[in-house]
Design an enzyme around this catalytic site. Structure first.
Site, short mmCIF file in Angstrom:
data_model
loop_
_atom_site.label_atom_id
_atom_site.label_comp_id
_atom_site.label_asym_id
_atom_site.label_seq_id
_atom_site.Cartn_x
_atom_site.Cartn_y
_atom_site.Cartn_z
N LYS A 195 3.36 -13.49 16.14
CA LYS A 195 2.36 -14.16 15.28
C LYS A 195 1.81 -13.21 14.22
O LYS A 195 1.73 -13.55 13.05
CB LYS A 195 1.20 -14.72 16.14
CG LYS A 195 1.61 -15.71 17.19
CD LYS A 195 0.42 -16.32 17.89
CE LYS A 195 -0.40 -15.35 18.69
NZ LYS A 195 0.25 -14.84 19.93
N ARG A 269 -7.75 -20.20 21.25
CA ARG A 269 -6.99 -19.87 22.45
C ARG A 269 -7.44 -20.72 23.63
O ARG A 269 -6.92 -20.56 24.73
CB ARG A 269 -7.22 -18.41 22.78
CG ARG A 269 -5.97 -17.54 22.68
CD ARG A 269 -6.42 -16.11 22.88
NE ARG A 269 -5.36 -15.18 23.13
CZ ARG A 269 -4.97 -14.26 22.25
NH1 ARG A 269 -5.48 -14.24 21.06
NH2 ARG A 269 -4.05 -13.38 22.58
N ARG A 308 6.74 -2.80 22.79
CA ARG A 308 5.64 -2.56 21.85
C ARG A 308 4.62 -1.59 22.44
O ARG A 308 4.06 -0.76 21.74
CB ARG A 308 4.96 -3.90 21.51
CG ARG A 308 3.88 -3.77 20.46
CD ARG A 308 3.28 -5.11 20.07
NE ARG A 308 2.27 -5.56 21.01
CZ ARG A 308 1.61 -6.72 20.92
NH1 ARG A 308 1.90 -7.56 19.93
NH2 ARG A 308 0.72 -7.07 21.79
N ARG A 314 -2.04 0.06 22.38
CA ARG A 314 -2.95 -0.97 22.91
C ARG A 314 -3.12 -0.81 24.40
O ARG A 314 -2.15 -0.65 25.14
CB ARG A 314 -2.38 -2.37 22.60
CG ARG A 314 -2.66 -2.82 21.21
CD ARG A 314 -2.03 -4.15 20.92
NE ARG A 314 -2.44 -5.23 21.81
CZ ARG A 314 -2.37 -6.51 21.49
NH1 ARG A 314 -1.92 -6.86 20.31
NH2 ARG A 314 -2.75 -7.42 22.34
N ARG A 325 -1.63 -11.54 31.07
CA ARG A 325 -1.94 -12.21 29.79
C ARG A 325 -1.10 -13.46 29.62
O ARG A 325 -1.56 -14.48 29.12
CB ARG A 325 -1.73 -11.24 28.62
CG ARG A 325 -2.99 -10.47 28.29
CD ARG A 325 -2.74 -9.21 27.53
NE ARG A 325 -2.03 -9.43 26.27
CZ ARG A 325 -1.31 -8.49 25.66
NH1 ARG A 325 -1.17 -7.31 26.21
NH2 ARG A 325 -0.72 -8.75 24.53
P1 AMP Z 1 -4.05 -10.44 20.64
O1 AMP Z 1 -4.12 -9.30 19.72
O2 AMP Z 1 -4.09 -11.75 19.91
O3 AMP Z 1 -2.92 -10.35 21.61
O4 AMP Z 1 -5.41 -10.42 21.50
C1 AMP Z 1 -5.69 -9.36 22.41
C2 AMP Z 1 -6.76 -9.78 23.41
O5 AMP Z 1 -7.97 -10.11 22.73
C3 AMP Z 1 -6.44 -11.02 24.22
O6 AMP Z 1 -5.62 -10.74 25.35
C4 AMP Z 1 -7.83 -11.46 24.63
O7 AMP Z 1 -8.34 -10.66 25.67
C5 AMP Z 1 -8.64 -11.17 23.40
N1 AMP Z 1 -8.66 -12.36 22.49
C6 AMP Z 1 -8.10 -12.46 21.26
N2 AMP Z 1 -8.33 -13.67 20.71
C7 AMP Z 1 -9.05 -14.34 21.63
C8 AMP Z 1 -9.57 -15.66 21.67
N3 AMP Z 1 -9.41 -16.52 20.67
N4 AMP Z 1 -10.26 -16.03 22.78
C9 AMP Z 1 -10.44 -15.18 23.80
N5 AMP Z 1 -9.95 -13.96 23.83
C10 AMP Z 1 -9.26 -13.51 22.76
#
Ligand code: AMP
Length: 375
Positions: A195, A269, A308, A314, A325
């Site tokens: 994404k 989400r 990654r 991260r 996740r």
């Molecule tokens: P990402 O970079 O999109 O993979 O997000 C990393 C982490 O941030 C996720 O595993 C969640 O813990 C948190 N996170 C990101 N976006 C959201 C969201 N819309 N709602 C809840 N947690 C989020």
């Protein structure tokens, strides 16, 4: 639809002559009641109120006189809201009289405040305010406007005396700034579906504002903000950050009135987030046009994310957290698909393949939405 162009902007019809006339008459009747047997001194605020003043007086059936007052407000300096008097009124015309100020439109009320304080110095017996339009959403002063023709939402209007850079005052009806049709999309899929990579490319090609909640959280964590400290607990374990925290953060960003459209990555989400997003956008006359689902099977996701993790730095890219996740995704996030399916906005795109190929697949879907994505 009849459109008009003033300078660089396009306006469309908004409030017709009939409705304006009704509002004018309503205000005239209310002022007549207020006046009783006294003679009113109307104070018309130039330039915008000149058309309304003229019609209002034609409908006013008691004795009255009219004066003109002109202020100019300066913006762009540090002291915004500075107002200077350009055309003043001799105090003796007002002192001891019942005065009704005629305004075309009141939005924040800054100019109004200045008018009231200046005119009060001239010691009228009473001072009332009549405005054809009032924007209750932005009006933030305590003074309650006495006579209001109609309340309108916070839109930019012209016509019937109101201008856009001095043009449009002569239009007999009210026109509103035409909203460019923008595209607002959600890029959706499991963690590691690509994404972020795709959104970056789309953002540049389409001139959209890119919002990635994951990136925003990481930014907060890096800067050790209060929000970052709260979010970290959840993120490190691979859990979703609670909706209240995430939604609060998004609200601030969606407020940006200058965006050409949004591309959301990692938001919404949960179904709750999707509902809130719809509401936030609706308040701004916007809408999500499509949910673009990047379809990548779980086995591939795990491989990609483990890979990654070796370089991303991260804290949540280790195998155990990745699996958690993914579980969270299937349990809480996948239902978001149905939310958009019900609205006929769901598009599935094969997320396996070359980055450019996948990007082209996404662009094809967006173009088929038949929306204009730039000016
Ligand atoms: P990402 O970079 O999109 O993979 O997000 C990393 C982490 O941030 C996720 O595993 C969640 O813990 C948190 N996170 C990101 N976006 C959201 C969201 N819309 N709602 C809840 N947690 C989020």
């Amino acid at each position: 639809m009849k459109e008009i162009k003033l300078h660089d902007k396009v306006f469309v019809p908004y409030i017709g002559k009939e409705r304006i006339a009704q509002a004018v008459k309503k205000v005239a009747r209310e002022i007549e009641t207020y006046a009783q047997d006294d003679q009113i001194v109307f104070v018309s605020i130039l330039k915008g109120a000149f058309v309304f003043s003229s019609d209002l007086l034609k409908h006013y059936r008691k004795n009255a006189s009219i004066e003109f007052y002109r202020l100019k407000s300066y913006e762009g300096t540090s002291s915004t809201g500075n107002v200077e008097i350009i055309v003043d009124i001799d105090a003796k015309l007002i002192t001891g009289k019942k005065v009704v100020v005629i305004e075309d439109i009141i939005d924040t009320g800054n100019t109004l405040e200045k008018i009231i304080s200046e005119l009060k110095k001239k010691k009228p017996a009473d001072l009332k305010i009549a405005s054809l339009f009032l924007k209750p959403e932005v009006y933030n002063k305590e003074y309650e406007v006495d006579f209001v023709g109609m309340e309108i939402p916070n839109k930019f209007i012209v016509g019937y005396g109101l201008d856009y850079n001095e043009l449009g005052r002569n239009i007999p009806e009210i026109y509103v700034l035409k909203q460019r049709k923008m595209v607002d999309v959600v890029l959706f899929g499991p963690p590691g579906a690509g994404k972020g990579t795709q959104a970056q490319i789309l953002k540049d090609k389409l001139g959209l504002t890119y919002i990635a909640t994951g990136d925003l959280f990481r930014h907060h964590i890096k800067n050790q903000t209060k929000l970052g400290k709260k979010a970290k607990e959840y993120i490190d374990k691979g859990n979703l950050v609670p909706d209240e925290i995430t939604i609060g953060m998004i609200e601030e960003i969606v407020k940006d009135p200058n965006s050409h459209g949004f591309i959301f990555d990692g938001f919404p989400r949960t179904v709750k987030q999707a509902e809130v997003l719809d509401k936030l956008l609706k308040d701004k006359d916007l809408i999500i046009d499509a949910l673009l689902f990047l379809d990548v099977p779980d086995e591939r996701i795990i491989k990609r994310l483990v890979e990654r993790g070796k370089t991303s730095g991260r804290s949540d890219d280790n195998e155990e957290t990745i699996k958690h996740r993914l579980n969270q995704y299937h349990n809480f996030t996948e239902p978001v698909k149905d939310y958009y399916k019900k609205q006929n906005k769901f598009y599935k795109i094969d997320g396996v393949g070359d980055i450019d190929e996948i990007n082209q697949r996404l662009l094809d879907v967006i173009k088929n939405l038949k929306l204009q994505v730039r000016d």
